[in-house]
Structure formats: C-alpha cells, structure tokens
Design a protein around this motif. Structure first.
Motif, PDB file in Angstrom:
ATOM      1  N   SER A  47       0.778  -1.214  -0.055  1.00 15.87           N
ATOM      2  CA  SER A  47      -0.040   0.049   0.032  1.00 15.87           C
ATOM      3  C   SER A  47       1.012   1.228  -0.011  1.00 15.87           C
ATOM      4  N   GLY A  48       0.495   2.422  -0.150  1.00 15.43           N
ATOM      5  CA  GLY A  48       1.043   3.561  -0.237  1.00 15.43           C
ATOM      6  C   GLY A  48       1.489   4.051   1.082  1.00 15.43           C
ATOM      7  N   GLU A  49       0.753   3.856   2.051  1.00 15.53           N
ATOM      8  CA  GLU A  49       0.989   4.102   3.483  1.00 15.53           C
ATOM      9  C   GLU A  49       2.177   3.361   3.886  1.00 15.53           C
ATOM     10  N   GLU A  50       2.126   1.989   3.497  1.00 15.58           N
ATOM     11  CA  GLU A  50       3.304   0.921   4.050  1.00 15.58           C
ATOM     12  C   GLU A  50       4.505   1.412   3.185  1.00 15.58           C
ATOM     13  N   ALA A  51       4.530   1.974   1.751  1.00 15.68           N
ATOM     14  CA  ALA A  51       5.555   2.297   1.132  1.00 15.68           C
ATOM     15  C   ALA A  51       6.340   3.519   1.956  1.00 15.68           C
ATOM     16  N   VAL A  52       5.402   4.395   2.195  1.00 21.28           N
ATOM     17  CA  VAL A  52       5.975   5.655   2.993  1.00 21.28           C
ATOM     18  C   VAL A  52       6.726   5.330   4.284  1.00 21.28           C
ATOM     19  N   ALA A  53       6.177   4.658   5.085  1.00 22.87           N
ATOM     20  CA  ALA A  53       6.652   4.182   6.479  1.00 22.87           C
ATOM     21  C   ALA A  53       7.956   3.342   6.262  1.00 22.87           C
ATOM     22  N   LEU A  54       8.115   2.629   5.064  1.00 26.28           N
ATOM     23  CA  LEU A  54       9.305   1.680   4.821  1.00 26.28           C
ATOM     24  C   LEU A  54      10.439   2.495   4.301  1.00 26.28           C
ATOM     25  N   ALA A  55      10.082   3.456   3.495  1.00 29.49           N
ATOM     26  CA  ALA A  55      10.986   4.244   2.720  1.00 29.49           C
ATOM     27  C   ALA A  55      11.727   5.127   4.121  1.00 29.49           C
ATOM     28  N   ALA A  56      10.801   5.522   4.945  1.00 31.94           N
ATOM     29  CA  ALA A  56      11.599   6.287   6.124  1.00 31.94           C
ATOM     30  C   ALA A  56      12.478   5.462   6.937  1.00 31.94           C
ATOM     31  N   ARG A  57      11.860   4.113   7.311  1.00 30.73           N
ATOM     32  CA  ARG A  57      12.726   3.149   8.006  1.00 30.73           C
ATOM     33  C   ARG A  57      13.859   2.390   7.618  1.00 30.73           C
ATOM     34  N   LEU A  58      13.747   2.151   6.223  1.00 30.70           N
ATOM     35  CA  LEU A  58      14.840   1.140   5.513  1.00 30.70           C
ATOM     36  C   LEU A  58      15.672   2.174   4.741  1.00 30.70           C
ATOM     37  N   ALA A  59      15.463   3.186   4.312  1.00 30.93           N
ATOM     38  CA  ALA A  59      16.221   3.969   3.937  1.00 30.93           C
ATOM     39  C   ALA A  59      16.713   3.445   2.284  1.00 30.93           C
ATOM     40  N   PRO A  60      15.903   3.162   1.349  1.00 31.40           N
ATOM     41  CA  PRO A  60      16.349   2.626   0.147  1.00 31.40           C
ATOM     42  C   PRO A  60      16.936   3.666  -0.723  1.00 31.40           C
ATOM     43  N   GLN A  61      17.456   3.289  -1.775  1.00 33.07           N
ATOM     44  CA  GLN A  61      18.075   4.268  -2.547  1.00 33.07           C
ATOM     45  C   GLN A  61      16.990   4.864  -3.543  1.00 33.07           C
ATOM     46  N   VAL A  62      16.156   3.784  -3.921  1.00 31.84           N
ATOM     47  CA  VAL A  62      15.224   3.930  -5.119  1.00 31.84           C
ATOM     48  C   VAL A  62      14.009   3.178  -4.382  1.00 31.84           C
ATOM     49  N   VAL A  63      12.577   3.732  -4.825  1.00 34.59           N
ATOM     50  CA  VAL A  63      11.580   3.093  -4.466  1.00 34.59           C
ATOM     51  C   VAL A  63      10.716   2.666  -6.091  1.00 34.59           C
ATOM     52  N   LEU A  64      10.699   1.711  -5.974  1.00 35.07           N
ATOM     53  CA  LEU A  64       9.826   0.918  -7.328  1.00 35.07           C
ATOM     54  C   LEU A  64       8.303   1.007  -7.079  1.00 35.07           C
ATOM     55  N   MET A  65       7.462   2.205  -7.815  1.00 39.29           N
ATOM     56  CA  MET A  65       6.148   2.487  -7.119  1.00 39.29           C
ATOM     57  C   MET A  65       5.161   2.419  -8.280  1.00 39.29           C
ATOM     58  N   ASP A  66       4.158   1.400  -8.004  1.00 36.57           N
ATOM     59  CA  ASP A  66       2.921   1.382  -8.753  1.00 36.57           C
ATOM     60  C   ASP A  66       2.096   2.306  -8.619  1.00 36.57           C
ATOM     61  N   LEU A  67       1.162   2.762  -9.316  1.00 41.41           N
ATOM     62  CA  LEU A  67       0.307   3.992  -9.492  1.00 41.41           C
ATOM     63  C   LEU A  67      -0.843   3.588  -8.855  1.00 41.41           C
ATOM     64  N   GLN A  68      -1.591   2.583  -9.003  1.00 45.95           N
ATOM     65  CA  GLN A  68      -2.759   2.156  -8.485  1.00 45.95           C
ATOM     66  C   GLN A  68      -2.678   1.099  -7.595  1.00 45.95           C
ATOM     67  N   LEU A  69      -3.088   1.604  -6.289  1.00 46.86           N
ATOM     68  CA  LEU A  69      -2.683   0.887  -5.068  1.00 46.86           C
ATOM     69  C   LEU A  69      -3.960   0.126  -4.225  1.00 46.86           C
ATOM     70  N   GLY A  70      -5.076   0.426  -4.737  1.00 46.78           N
ATOM     71  CA  GLY A  70      -6.338  -0.019  -4.208  1.00 46.78           C
ATOM     72  C   GLY A  70      -6.881   0.801  -3.168  1.00 46.78           C
ATOM     73  N   ASP A  71      -7.179   0.523  -1.774  1.00 45.75           N
ATOM     74  CA  ASP A  71      -7.529   1.390  -1.003  1.00 45.75           C
ATOM     75  C   ASP A  71      -6.347   2.184  -0.393  1.00 45.75           C
ATOM     76  N   GLY A  72      -6.649   3.522   0.216  1.00 47.02           N
ATOM     77  CA  GLY A  72      -5.692   4.164   0.777  1.00 47.02           C
ATOM     78  C   GLY A  72      -5.202   4.932  -0.085  1.00 47.02           C
ATOM     79  N   ILE A  73      -4.001   5.741  -0.029  1.00 45.53           N
ATOM     80  CA  ILE A  73      -3.371   6.538  -1.072  1.00 45.53           C
ATOM     81  C   ILE A  73      -2.759   6.025  -2.061  1.00 45.53           C
ATOM     82  N   ASP A  74      -2.868   6.650  -3.404  1.00 39.35           N
ATOM     83  CA  ASP A  74      -2.380   6.234  -4.623  1.00 39.35           C
ATOM     84  C   ASP A  74      -0.809   6.156  -4.608  1.00 39.35           C
ATOM     85  N   GLY A  75      -0.215   5.840  -5.797  1.00 39.27           N
ATOM     86  CA  GLY A  75       1.131   5.923  -5.851  1.00 39.27           C
ATOM     87  C   GLY A  75       1.575   7.298  -6.160  1.00 39.27           C
ATOM     88  N   VAL A  76       0.763   8.245  -6.448  1.00 37.13           N
ATOM     89  CA  VAL A  76       1.060   9.499  -6.754  1.00 37.13           C
ATOM     90  C   VAL A  76       1.526  10.338  -5.435  1.00 37.13           C
TER      91      VAL A  76
END
Length: 218
Positions: A47-76
């Motif tokens: 989900s978008g929310e999970e991606a935001v949280a993991l990006a902050a915690r795991l410090a990746p260099q790149v996030v590979l992001m889909d746009l349509q993510l079902g419920d919650g915030i979208d990829g944009v």
C-alpha cells in the motif's frame, strides 16, 4: 618487481523498495530483480501508506512504485510524501498506465522516472541504476507523450473556465465553486467537462496537475 594495480572495490548493490498492491506481481518482481545481482530488494509494500513508512525506516536508494494501489493513498500521493522527506530516495514509477494525466501527476509529485511494465527486464534494471544516480528515466512511449505535451499549443480556456480551474486548484468541490462564482452546480459540471476535454484529462486531480505543469493557472 612491479605489482599489479589494485582493482577498485566492488560497487554495492542498489537498495530498492518495491511497492505494488498485487502479491503475485510483487513476487514476480522480486524474483526478476534477484536475477540482476546488483540490486538488493530491502523491503516490499502493498500500500502507499506502507511504502511511505518503509521508505523512512529502511532508507532505500530507489522506490519502485505502482500508481494504482487499491484502498488508501495512491502511488502519486505516496511518491509526494516519500520525496518530501529529508534525504529522500528516488522514486521510479512502474505502471501499466501511460495517460498524460498519470504521467504529469507522477512527475509533478517528484518521481525521478516513469517506466511501463511492458519494458524488458534489462531496461528495468538499467532504469533502477539510473534512478539511483538521480537520472530521469522515461519509457519511450512516455517520453514521446511528454515531448508532445511540450510541443502542443496551450489550450485556450475561457475566462470562466480559468476561474473554475483556479477554484479547483484550491481543492473546492462543485457546490463550493458554484457558491463562490454565483452559478449553478450544473453549470460548474458543464464547464468542468469542457476543461477536461481541453486538457486531455478525466479527473479533477489530473486537470490541476496538467494546469500546473503547463502554467495555465493565473
């Protein structure tokens, strides 16, 4: 006796976070990326929310992001939140959608690249490495659309359409716009339909994104 020059230390793999709401798609991506050898998937989000949280915690260099993510915030929106953080990773959109509105919204939100899922694996690997270096990466069809947008003449909006577009950019709904401009909601809907046609979009967010991209807001 001369000694051979020391070989440079190996380049560490690119740290990557994958975000896609379909488990089967994520599994396929993880298996594909594992074959690259120089890309390390440090996390996966559904989900978008999970991606935001993991990006902050795991410090990746790149996030590979889909746009349509079902419920919650979208990829944009997830891209916007991720790239707004200090020391943010680069976001590489990977999607099946290539409409002008989707491309404009994603790039406007801070995405470094926009790749279509139809690309070959080698193109995906190269795009991940390019994104890690902060380089803009666009699939050829996407690049063509961006160039066409830049070359196309600006759409001619009437004064009333400009007024409604400005209200739209402030986040107002149809009823609020109607009250602000002393017109009926039906009239607002009619003008919105014309605005969408002229901008080549089909959503309010898309209209605002294109208007900002092409500097149509007064």
């Amino acid at each position: 006796m001369s000694t051979a020059p020391a070989s440079p230390p190996p380049t560490p793999p690119v740290r990557l976070l994958v975000c896609d709401d379909h488990a089967v798609v994520r599994a396929g991506l993880l298996a594909l990326l594992a074959s690259a050898g120089d890309i390390e998937v440090v996390g996966e989000a559904s989900s978008g929310e999970e991606a935001v949280a993991l990006a902050a915690r795991l410090a990746p260099q790149v996030v590979l992001m889909d746009l349509q993510l079902g419920d919650g915030i979208d990829g944009v929106e997830a891209t916007r939140r991720i790239t707004a953080a200090p020391g943010a990773p680069h976001v590489l959109v990977l999607t099946t959608y290539d409409t002008d509105a989707d491309i404009t919204r994603a790039i406007g939100a801070g995405a470094t690249g926009y790749l279509l899922k139809a690309e070959r694996p080698e193109e995906l690997f190269a795009a991940v490495h390019a994104a890690a270096r902060g380089r803009t990466v666009l699939s050829p069809p996407v690049a063509s659309r961006v160039m066409a947008q830049m070359r196309a003449p600006l759409p001619q909006l009437t004064d009333r359409e400009q007024e409604i577009l400005a209200q739209l950019a402030q986040g107002l709904g149809n009823r609020e716009i109607a009250r602000a401009l002393f017109i009926s909601e039906a009239t607002v809907k009619t003008h919105l339909g014309r605005i969408y046609d002229k901008l080549g979009v089909d959503t309010r967010a898309g209209a605002v994104a294109v208007a900002k991209e092409r500097r149509l807001l007064r």
